[in-house]
Write a protein that holds these residues in place. Structure first.
Motif, PDB file in Angstrom:
ATOM      1  N   GLY A   6       0.857  -1.463   0.081  1.00  0.00           N
ATOM      2  CA  GLY A   6      -0.260  -0.179  -0.356  1.00  0.00           C
ATOM      3  C   GLY A   6       1.315   1.527   0.088  1.00  0.00           C
ATOM      4  N   GLU A   7       0.094   2.827   0.105  1.00  0.00           N
ATOM      5  CA  GLU A   7       0.441   3.411  -0.776  1.00  0.00           C
ATOM      6  C   GLU A   7       1.318   4.107   0.842  1.00  0.00           C
ATOM      7  OE1 GLU A   7      -0.024   8.796  -1.145  1.00  0.00           O
ATOM      8  OE2 GLU A   7      -1.841   7.019  -1.349  1.00  0.00           O
ATOM      9  N   GLY A   8       2.678   4.166   0.961  1.00  0.00           N
ATOM     10  CA  GLY A   8       3.197   4.434   2.273  1.00  0.00           C
ATOM     11  C   GLY A   8       4.663   3.497   3.080  1.00  0.00           C
ATOM     12  N   VAL A   9       3.694   2.142   2.112  1.00  0.00           N
ATOM     13  CA  VAL A   9       5.198   0.762   2.461  1.00  0.00           C
ATOM     14  C   VAL A   9       6.284   1.038   2.080  1.00  0.00           C
ATOM     15  CG1 VAL A   9       4.991  -1.493   2.638  1.00  0.00           C
ATOM     16  CG2 VAL A   9       2.732  -0.265   2.906  1.00  0.00           C
ATOM     17  N   PRO A  10       6.815   1.314   2.532  1.00  0.00           N
ATOM     18  CA  PRO A  10       8.236   1.235   2.185  1.00  0.00           C
ATOM     19  C   PRO A  10       8.801   0.122   1.894  1.00  0.00           C
ATOM     20  CG  PRO A  10       8.932   1.186   4.684  1.00  0.00           C
ATOM     21  CD  PRO A  10       7.014   1.215   4.388  1.00  0.00           C
ATOM     22  N   ASP A  11       9.722  -0.312   0.547  1.00  0.00           N
ATOM     23  CA  ASP A  11      10.098  -1.183  -0.327  1.00  0.00           C
ATOM     24  C   ASP A  11      11.877  -0.872  -0.530  1.00  0.00           C
ATOM     25  OD1 ASP A  11      10.197  -2.868  -2.149  1.00  0.00           O
ATOM     26  OD2 ASP A  11       9.715  -1.542  -3.985  1.00  0.00           O
ATOM     27  N   ASP A  12      12.289  -1.843  -1.145  1.00  0.00           N
ATOM     28  CA  ASP A  12      13.744  -1.802  -1.876  1.00  0.00           C
ATOM     29  C   ASP A  12      13.820  -0.309  -1.743  1.00  0.00           C
ATOM     30  OD1 ASP A  12      16.128  -2.388  -3.293  1.00  0.00           O
ATOM     31  OD2 ASP A  12      16.329  -4.062  -2.334  1.00  0.00           O
ATOM     32  N   PRO A  13      15.608   0.304  -1.665  1.00  0.00           N
ATOM     33  CA  PRO A  13      15.376   1.708  -2.573  1.00  0.00           C
ATOM     34  C   PRO A  13      15.284   1.707  -4.000  1.00  0.00           C
ATOM     35  CG  PRO A  13      17.217   1.070  -0.761  1.00  0.00           C
ATOM     36  CD  PRO A  13      15.985   0.147  -0.664  1.00  0.00           C
ATOM     37  N   ASP A  14      16.244   0.494  -4.432  1.00  0.00           N
ATOM     38  CA  ASP A  14      16.625  -0.321  -6.004  1.00  0.00           C
ATOM     39  C   ASP A  14      15.979  -0.566  -6.156  1.00  0.00           C
ATOM     40  OD1 ASP A  14      19.330   0.875  -5.100  1.00  0.00           O
ATOM     41  OD2 ASP A  14      20.195  -1.052  -3.524  1.00  0.00           O
ATOM     42  N   GLY A  15      15.186  -0.543  -5.837  1.00  0.00           N
ATOM     43  CA  GLY A  15      14.208  -1.832  -6.596  1.00  0.00           C
ATOM     44  C   GLY A  15      13.857  -3.342  -7.056  1.00  0.00           C
ATOM     45  N   ALA A  16      14.677  -4.145  -6.557  1.00  0.00           N
ATOM     46  CA  ALA A  16      15.179  -5.426  -5.630  1.00  0.00           C
ATOM     47  C   ALA A  16      14.276  -6.279  -5.638  1.00  0.00           C
ATOM     48  CB  ALA A  16      16.406  -5.870  -5.659  1.00  0.00           C
ATOM     49  N   TRP A  17      13.962  -7.547  -6.566  1.00  0.00           N
ATOM     50  CA  TRP A  17      12.873  -7.688  -6.020  1.00  0.00           C
ATOM     51  C   TRP A  17      12.745  -8.748  -4.784  1.00  0.00           C
ATOM     52  CZ3 TRP A  17      13.770 -13.598  -6.512  1.00  0.00           C
ATOM     53  CH2 TRP A  17      14.942 -14.024  -7.118  1.00  0.00           C
ATOM     54  N   ASP A  18      13.646  -9.337  -4.770  1.00  0.00           N
ATOM     55  CA  ASP A  18      14.268  -9.657  -3.167  1.00  0.00           C
ATOM     56  C   ASP A  18      14.169  -9.187  -1.664  1.00  0.00           C
ATOM     57  OD1 ASP A  18      16.655  -8.930  -3.539  1.00  0.00           O
ATOM     58  OD2 ASP A  18      18.171 -10.210  -3.108  1.00  0.00           O
ATOM     59  N   PHE A  19      13.767  -8.228  -1.877  1.00  0.00           N
ATOM     60  CA  PHE A  19      13.312  -7.313  -0.831  1.00  0.00           C
ATOM     61  C   PHE A  19      12.460  -6.713  -0.821  1.00  0.00           C
ATOM     62  CE2 PHE A  19      14.536  -4.082   2.240  1.00  0.00           C
ATOM     63  CZ  PHE A  19      15.026  -4.532   3.582  1.00  0.00           C
ATOM     64  N   GLY A  20      11.820  -5.902   0.538  1.00  0.00           N
ATOM     65  CA  GLY A  20      11.034  -5.183   0.272  1.00  0.00           C
ATOM     66  C   GLY A  20       8.884  -5.635   0.242  1.00  0.00           C
ATOM     67  N   LEU A  21       8.137  -5.287  -0.911  1.00  0.00           N
ATOM     68  CA  LEU A  21       7.461  -5.537  -1.089  1.00  0.00           C
ATOM     69  C   LEU A  21       7.531  -6.663  -1.443  1.00  0.00           C
ATOM     70  CD1 LEU A  21       6.040  -2.444  -2.297  1.00  0.00           C
ATOM     71  CD2 LEU A  21       5.442  -3.023  -0.474  1.00  0.00           C
ATOM     72  N   GLY A  22       6.651  -7.402  -1.272  1.00  0.00           N
ATOM     73  CA  GLY A  22       6.746  -8.889  -1.800  1.00  0.00           C
ATOM     74  C   GLY A  22       7.535 -10.461  -0.983  1.00  0.00           C
ATOM     75  N   ALA A  23       8.233  -9.575   0.201  1.00  0.00           N
ATOM     76  CA  ALA A  23       9.117 -10.489   0.843  1.00  0.00           C
ATOM     77  C   ALA A  23      10.146 -10.279   2.133  1.00  0.00           C
ATOM     78  CB  ALA A  23      10.513  -9.496  -0.371  1.00  0.00           C
ATOM     79  N   GLY A  24       8.427  -9.903   2.455  1.00  0.00           N
ATOM     80  CA  GLY A  24       8.320  -9.373   4.157  1.00  0.00           C
ATOM     81  C   GLY A  24       9.508 -10.918   4.696  1.00  0.00           C
ATOM     82  N   PHE A  25       9.781 -11.918   4.527  1.00  0.00           N
ATOM     83  CA  PHE A  25      10.224 -12.664   5.225  1.00  0.00           C
ATOM     84  C   PHE A  25       9.994 -13.587   6.569  1.00  0.00           C
ATOM     85  CE2 PHE A  25      14.080 -13.161   2.470  1.00  0.00           C
ATOM     86  CZ  PHE A  25      14.347 -13.917   2.693  1.00  0.00           C
ATOM     87  N   TYR A  26       8.741 -12.756   6.721  1.00  0.00           N
ATOM     88  CA  TYR A  26       8.144 -13.864   8.387  1.00  0.00           C
ATOM     89  C   TYR A  26       8.635 -13.044   9.231  1.00  0.00           C
ATOM     90  CZ  TYR A  26       5.377 -15.989   4.176  1.00  0.00           C
ATOM     91  OH  TYR A  26       4.988 -16.416   2.742  1.00  0.00           O
ATOM     92  N   VAL A  27       9.375 -12.175   9.055  1.00  0.00           N
ATOM     93  CA  VAL A  27       9.409 -11.847  10.600  1.00  0.00           C
ATOM     94  C   VAL A  27       9.401 -10.372  10.635  1.00  0.00           C
ATOM     95  CG1 VAL A  27      11.867 -12.229   9.006  1.00  0.00           C
ATOM     96  CG2 VAL A  27      11.281  -9.447   8.902  1.00  0.00           C
ATOM     97  N   ASP A  28       8.904  -9.898  12.304  1.00  0.00           N
ATOM     98  CA  ASP A  28       8.890  -8.588  12.993  1.00  0.00           C
ATOM     99  C   ASP A  28       9.786  -7.409  12.793  1.00  0.00           C
ATOM    100  OD1 ASP A  28       6.252  -9.253  13.688  1.00  0.00           O
ATOM    101  OD2 ASP A  28       6.711  -9.916  15.447  1.00  0.00           O
TER     102      ASP A  28
END
Length: 282
Positions: A87-109
């Motif tokens: 959603g809007e305002g949720v941070p994502d990988d600053p480089d736009g990589a697919w292996d971190f950020g959106l779609g890559a929560g890794f089931y951590v807190d």
């Protein structure tokens, strides 16, 4: 926390639904898929959780996983959460990589900024979504739960189960990331979400948890031998070694010719559902 119905479809003598709700845990809207086989009024069915991998949502397994016929046959509810807040305002990988950020929560807190406010998939999967399933799906028997997952979701399934040993009767995985403390995907995710204290990472590493004394009732893993991520990222041999050293019961099968895709997952999905169903009998 009212559920919004996004879609329902009849399939294999059951109902495939997709729902959305406002999550207090992630601070965002969250969507999930759930398949409920037809059942008599008052019946209780076991619940099988499925955690998806990098870049995925609930839709990948729902559209390509081929689980519904087996779930209907065995009378098993199948729940597939999303893999990260969105959603809007949720941070994502600053480089736009697919292996971190959106779609890559890794089931951590997450505990590090700017991720800590939204990336709380551990608490979402362990606490908030199960409470919602219990409240809104009366056929769900939360005393009989199993968990499975693929790749990053296999990592999630293993670690969630190892941390909550009284919750799951059965645990399986497809091509899981078994030692994220020792692979590029895991090191990137854990260092960003949790900071540089590697001791904090151990709660999210299946091999480390097993070495530390955590145990599962049983474990089934299928891994494709032709998986291009096997050597660098998945490192299945480390899980086999950890289980053998600890005396953890496990069936770890290397499948010749299979890759990392849903062609692989769908091939063995019905067998996994049946394996869970056997262990989830009343």
């Amino acid at each position: 926390m009212t559920l919004e119905t996004l879609s329902t479809n009849r399939s294999h003598g059951g109902t495939q639904g997709v729902y959305r709700h406002k999550s207090a845990t992630t601070g965002t809207d969250m969507s999930f898929a759930i398949f409920v086989p037809d059942n008599p009024e008052g019946a209780k069915l076991p619940v099988l959780w499925y955690l998806s991998g990098l870049t995925c949502t609930h839709a990948n397994v729902m559209e390509k996983g081929e689980y519904r016929a087996a779930c209907a046959q065995h009378g098993v509810i199948f729940v597939a959460p999303d893999t990260s807040p969105r959603g809007e305002g949720v941070p994502d990988d600053p480089d736009g990589a697919w292996d971190f950020g959106l779609g890559a929560g890794f089931y951590v807190d997450a505990t590090a900024e700017p991720w800590a406010a939204n990336y709380r998939m551990r608490s979402y999967v362990e606490d908030e979504l199960p409470s919602l399933i219990l409240r809104d799906f009366p056929a769900a028997d939360m005393t009989r739960q199993g968990i499975s997952g693929h790749s990053m979701g296999g990592h999630g399934a293993l670690t969630v189960a190892l941390r909550t040993p009284d919750r799951f009767r059965s645990v399986s995985a497809f091509a899981p990331i078994v030692a994220p403390m020792h692979c590029p995907w895991g090191e990137k995710a854990l260092s960003n979400y949790l900071g540089e204290d590697r001791e904090a990472w151990a709660a999210y590493d299946a091999c480390a948890l097993i070495a530390g004394g955590a145990r599962l009732p049983d474990l089934l893993v299928d891994q494709g031998e032709a998986d291009s991520f096997l050597e660098e990222q998945l490192k299945t041999h480390l899980l086999a070694e950890a289980c053998e050293k600890a005396g953890q019961k496990a069936t770890i099968r290397m499948q010749p010719g299979y890759d990392h895709s849903y062609y692989f997952i769908s091939t063995f999905m019905a067998e996994h559902v049946g394996w869970h169903a056997e262990r989830l009998k009343a």
